[in-house]
Design an enzyme around this catalytic site. Structure first.
Site, PDB file in Angstrom:
ATOM      1  CG  ASN A 138      -7.666  -2.428  -5.820  1.00 55.04           C
ATOM      2  OD1 ASN A 138      -6.733  -3.180  -5.522  1.00 55.04           O
ATOM      3  ND2 ASN A 138      -8.036  -1.433  -5.011  1.00 55.04           N
ATOM      4  CG  ASP A 180      -2.003   1.013   1.165  1.00 62.02           C
ATOM      5  OD1 ASP A 180      -2.287   1.513   0.049  1.00 62.02           O
ATOM      6  OD2 ASP A 180      -2.582   1.326   2.221  1.00 62.02           O
TER       7      ASP A 180
HETATM    8  C1  FPP Z   1      -2.081   0.061  -3.236  1.00 65.84           C
HETATM    9  O1  FPP Z   1      -1.606   1.387  -3.210  1.00 65.84           O
HETATM   10  C2  FPP Z   1      -1.522  -0.636  -4.388  1.00 65.84           C
HETATM   11  C3  FPP Z   1      -2.250  -1.236  -5.384  1.00 65.84           C
HETATM   12  C4  FPP Z   1      -3.723  -1.205  -5.412  1.00 65.84           C
HETATM   13  C5  FPP Z   1      -1.579  -1.890  -6.543  1.00 65.84           C
HETATM   14  C6  FPP Z   1      -0.338  -2.679  -6.215  1.00 65.84           C
HETATM   15  C7  FPP Z   1       0.295  -3.094  -7.495  1.00 65.84           C
HETATM   16  C8  FPP Z   1       1.626  -3.222  -7.709  1.00 65.84           C
HETATM   17  C9  FPP Z   1       2.653  -3.042  -6.660  1.00 65.84           C
HETATM   18  C10 FPP Z   1       2.154  -3.538  -9.085  1.00 65.84           C
HETATM   19  C11 FPP Z   1       1.711  -4.807  -9.742  1.00 65.84           C
HETATM   20  C12 FPP Z   1       1.999  -6.045  -8.990  1.00 65.84           C
HETATM   21  C13 FPP Z   1       2.912  -7.017  -9.272  1.00 65.84           C
HETATM   22  C14 FPP Z   1       2.880  -8.280  -8.479  1.00 65.84           C
HETATM   23  C15 FPP Z   1       3.953  -6.876 -10.283  1.00 65.84           C
HETATM   24  P1  FPP Z   1      -2.631   2.596  -3.434  1.00 65.84           P
HETATM   25  O2  FPP Z   1      -2.735   2.850  -4.908  1.00 65.84           O
HETATM   26  O3  FPP Z   1      -3.917   2.292  -2.758  1.00 65.84           O
HETATM   27  O4  FPP Z   1      -1.868   3.767  -2.738  1.00 65.84           O
HETATM   28  P2  FPP Z   1      -2.537   4.995  -1.948  1.00 65.84           P
HETATM   29  O5  FPP Z   1      -3.254   4.405  -0.775  1.00 65.84           O
HETATM   30  O6  FPP Z   1      -1.344   5.813  -1.547  1.00 65.84           O
HETATM   31  O7  FPP Z   1      -3.431   5.700  -2.914  1.00 65.84           O
END
Ligand code: FPP
Length: 247
Positions: free
Chosen positions: A75, A27
């Protein structure tokens, strides 16, 4: 026995007493990007690199199972551009990792409903899953289009269908039997669940499996999460006393 003992961290972490299974809610990608005036997609790209670094480190030190939350069933509510970017990153990661998986015998599995993925990516997930099934290295589980409640409902449906077909008796169902209907069938429960970015929520992640997991939270955003940060989490885990409801 740990495969590799990093010198700098030896004082903090006992590499002979590691959790078998580490699970991470990746996150903070969006906030990381915002702080730099970058689009959220740049945060996800940086987060994917962090995943690569942390997975490689876990493999080196001898973690047996690593499970990461990459995309939840919720998501899909995000803008199409962001969803497409995350899907694209998964595809890029899989294509780039096949060779390393073969070399290091890493098993890569997916927890989640992959039916919703574009056909080409779905085929790639099935292929990577299949080729690595018989490997004996670390197992990496990528939760994609995953929700803990959804997983439990699917398991309940599958069990109910077997009962309706006369193959199972509801009165005989044990917790261990039920675990066998989950995406994580055969995988030991996580010992340590890590959530970076300062949020203190479980967010529908491994609801059944994390019943007795130790939690570790940090304000560090996922793209900034480093091997040193993982060492801090491991050291904190080693300082806990796990009683599983006993005394
Ligand atoms: C949460 O941060 C993150 C996600 C919803 C996506 C995670 C995806 C990756 C790390 C890349 C793809 C995965 C692999 C296995 C290669 P957020 O967007 O909710 O952050 P925020 O809370 O700061 O908005």
């Amino acid at each position: 026995m740990a495969l590799f003992k990093p010198k700098a961290a030896q004082a903090q972490v006992d590499f002979d007493y590691l959790p078998r299974h580490v699970a991470i809610i990746m996150d903070g990608n969006g906030r990381w990007a915002k702080r730099r005036g970058l689009p959220r997609t740049a945060g996800h790209a940086a987060g994917a690199e962090t995943f690569r670094t942390i997975a490689t480190y876990c493999q080196k030190i001898g973690i047996e199972y690593l499970t990461v939350y990459a995309f939840s069933t919720e998501n899909w509510k995000r803008p199409l551009e962001e969803v497409s970017a995350i899907i694209g990153l998964l595809k890029k990661y899989l294509l780039e990792s096949i060779e390393k998986m073969e070399r290091d015998k890493i098993r890569l599995h997916f927890f989640g409903d992959l039916e919703a993925l574009p056909p080409e990516l779905r085929e790639l997930t099935v292929r990577t899953d299949d080729i690595s099934t018989h490997y004996d290295g670390m197992q990496v589980n990528v939760c994609f289009n995953y929700g803990g409640r959804d997983e439990i409902v699917r398991a309940a449906r599958a069990f109910a269908a077997e009962c309706a077909a006369g193959k199972k008796d509801p009165a005989q169902l044990t917790e261990a039997d039920f675990s066998g209907y989950l995406y994580s069938a055969g995988v030991p429960d996580p010992d340590l669940v890590i959530r970076p970015s300062g949020e203190l929520r479980i967010s529908n992640f491994l609801l059944w499996q994390s019943a007795y997991a130790e939690f570790y939270y940090t304000d560090v955003l996922w793209p900034d999460f480093s091997k040193e940060e993982l060492n801090k989490a491991l050291a904190a885990y080693q300082g806990r006393s796990r009683r599983y409801g006993g005394v």
